[in-house]
Design a protein around this motif. Structure first.
Motif, PDB file in Angstrom:
ATOM      1  N   ALA A 190       2.802   6.009  -2.980  1.00  0.00           N
ATOM      2  CA  ALA A 190       3.904   6.871  -3.403  1.00  0.00           C
ATOM      3  C   ALA A 190       3.944   6.994  -4.926  1.00  0.00           C
ATOM      4  O   ALA A 190       4.178   8.083  -5.463  1.00  0.00           O
ATOM      5  N   PHE A 191       3.706   5.890  -5.633  1.00  0.00           N
ATOM      6  CA  PHE A 191       3.669   5.941  -7.093  1.00  0.00           C
ATOM      7  C   PHE A 191       2.551   6.853  -7.580  1.00  0.00           C
ATOM      8  O   PHE A 191       2.763   7.714  -8.438  1.00  0.00           O
ATOM      9  N   LEU A 192       1.339   6.683  -7.053  1.00  0.00           N
ATOM     10  CA  LEU A 192       0.213   7.517  -7.482  1.00  0.00           C
ATOM     11  C   LEU A 192       0.457   8.986  -7.173  1.00  0.00           C
ATOM     12  O   LEU A 192       0.133   9.857  -7.978  1.00  0.00           O
ATOM     13  N   ASP A 193       1.037   9.259  -6.015  1.00  0.00           N
ATOM     14  CA  ASP A 193       1.354  10.645  -5.656  1.00  0.00           C
ATOM     15  C   ASP A 193       2.329  11.248  -6.656  1.00  0.00           C
ATOM     16  O   ASP A 193       2.146  12.373  -7.122  1.00  0.00           O
ATOM     17  N   PRO A 202       0.811  -1.219   0.000  1.00  0.00           N
ATOM     18  CA  PRO A 202       0.000   0.000   0.000  1.00  0.00           C
ATOM     19  C   PRO A 202       0.851   1.278   0.000  1.00  0.00           C
ATOM     20  O   PRO A 202       0.543   2.238  -0.710  1.00  0.00           O
ATOM     21  N   LYS A 203       1.935   1.279   0.756  1.00  0.00           N
ATOM     22  CA  LYS A 203       2.807   2.460   0.820  1.00  0.00           C
ATOM     23  C   LYS A 203       3.485   2.723  -0.528  1.00  0.00           C
ATOM     24  O   LYS A 203       3.565   3.874  -0.978  1.00  0.00           O
ATOM     25  N   ARG A 242       0.554  11.903 -10.010  1.00  0.00           N
ATOM     26  CA  ARG A 242      -0.313  13.099  -9.927  1.00  0.00           C
ATOM     27  C   ARG A 242       0.504  14.393  -9.985  1.00  0.00           C
ATOM     28  O   ARG A 242       0.060  15.394 -10.530  1.00  0.00           O
ATOM     29  N   LYS A 243       1.695  14.364  -9.427  1.00  0.00           N
ATOM     30  CA  LYS A 243       2.560  15.547  -9.409  1.00  0.00           C
ATOM     31  C   LYS A 243       3.368  15.699 -10.681  1.00  0.00           C
ATOM     32  O   LYS A 243       4.109  16.668 -10.824  1.00  0.00           O
ATOM     33  N   GLY A 244       3.266  14.737 -11.601  1.00  0.00           N
ATOM     34  CA  GLY A 244       3.984  14.835 -12.867  1.00  0.00           C
ATOM     35  C   GLY A 244       5.438  14.408 -12.806  1.00  0.00           C
ATOM     36  O   GLY A 244       6.203  14.708 -13.717  1.00  0.00           O
ATOM     37  N   GLU A 245       5.821  13.677 -11.770  1.00  0.00           N
ATOM     38  CA  GLU A 245       7.209  13.279 -11.610  1.00  0.00           C
ATOM     39  C   GLU A 245       7.717  12.355 -12.725  1.00  0.00           C
ATOM     40  O   GLU A 245       8.912  12.243 -12.924  1.00  0.00           O
ATOM     41  N   PHE A 246       6.807  11.707 -13.435  1.00  0.00           N
ATOM     42  CA  PHE A 246       7.208  10.758 -14.461  1.00  0.00           C
ATOM     43  C   PHE A 246       7.030  11.298 -15.872  1.00  0.00           C
ATOM     44  O   PHE A 246       7.253  10.594 -16.838  1.00  0.00           O
ATOM     45  N   ASN A 247       6.600  12.553 -15.986  1.00  0.00           N
ATOM     46  CA  ASN A 247       6.427  13.160 -17.310  1.00  0.00           C
ATOM     47  C   ASN A 247       7.772  13.357 -17.984  1.00  0.00           C
ATOM     48  O   ASN A 247       8.749  13.743 -17.346  1.00  0.00           O
ATOM     49  N   LEU A 248       7.814  13.090 -19.260  1.00  0.00           N
ATOM     50  CA  LEU A 248       9.064  13.278 -20.011  1.00  0.00           C
ATOM     51  C   LEU A 248       9.242  14.717 -20.390  1.00  0.00           C
ATOM     52  O   LEU A 248       8.396  15.438 -20.698  1.00  0.00           O
TER      53      LEU A 248
END
Length: 72
Positions: free
Chosen positions: A60-63, A55-56, A66-72
């Motif tokens: 963390a992945f979903l957060d 769950p943790k 949502r914040k765009g941390e994985f956007n290229l």
């Protein structure tokens, strides 16, 4: 490191994917078990490999997504 409390794959029965997924169904599917673990698989290969997250980890992945941390 794999958790000793990792659930069996049979615990994941309600798989779903995004409603905006491509018409060819080339998407990932997600399921959560009663303890909060999340499993992710390729929708075109439902008997193939499955990634499992605590769950943790999933939160963390979903957060980050949502914040765009994985956007290229």
């Amino acid at each position: 490191m794999m958790s000793p409390n990792r659930p069996e794959l049979t615990a994941f029965t309600n798989w779903h994917k995004a409603t905006v997924s491509a018409d060819d169904n080339a998407c990932v599917e997600v399921a959560t078990d009663a303890t909060g673990w999340t499993a992710v698989r390729d929708s075109t290969d439902p008997t193939g490999p499955v990634l499992m997250f605590t769950p943790k980890e999933w939160s963390a992945f979903l957060d980050g997504a949502r914040k765009g941390e994985f956007n290229l």
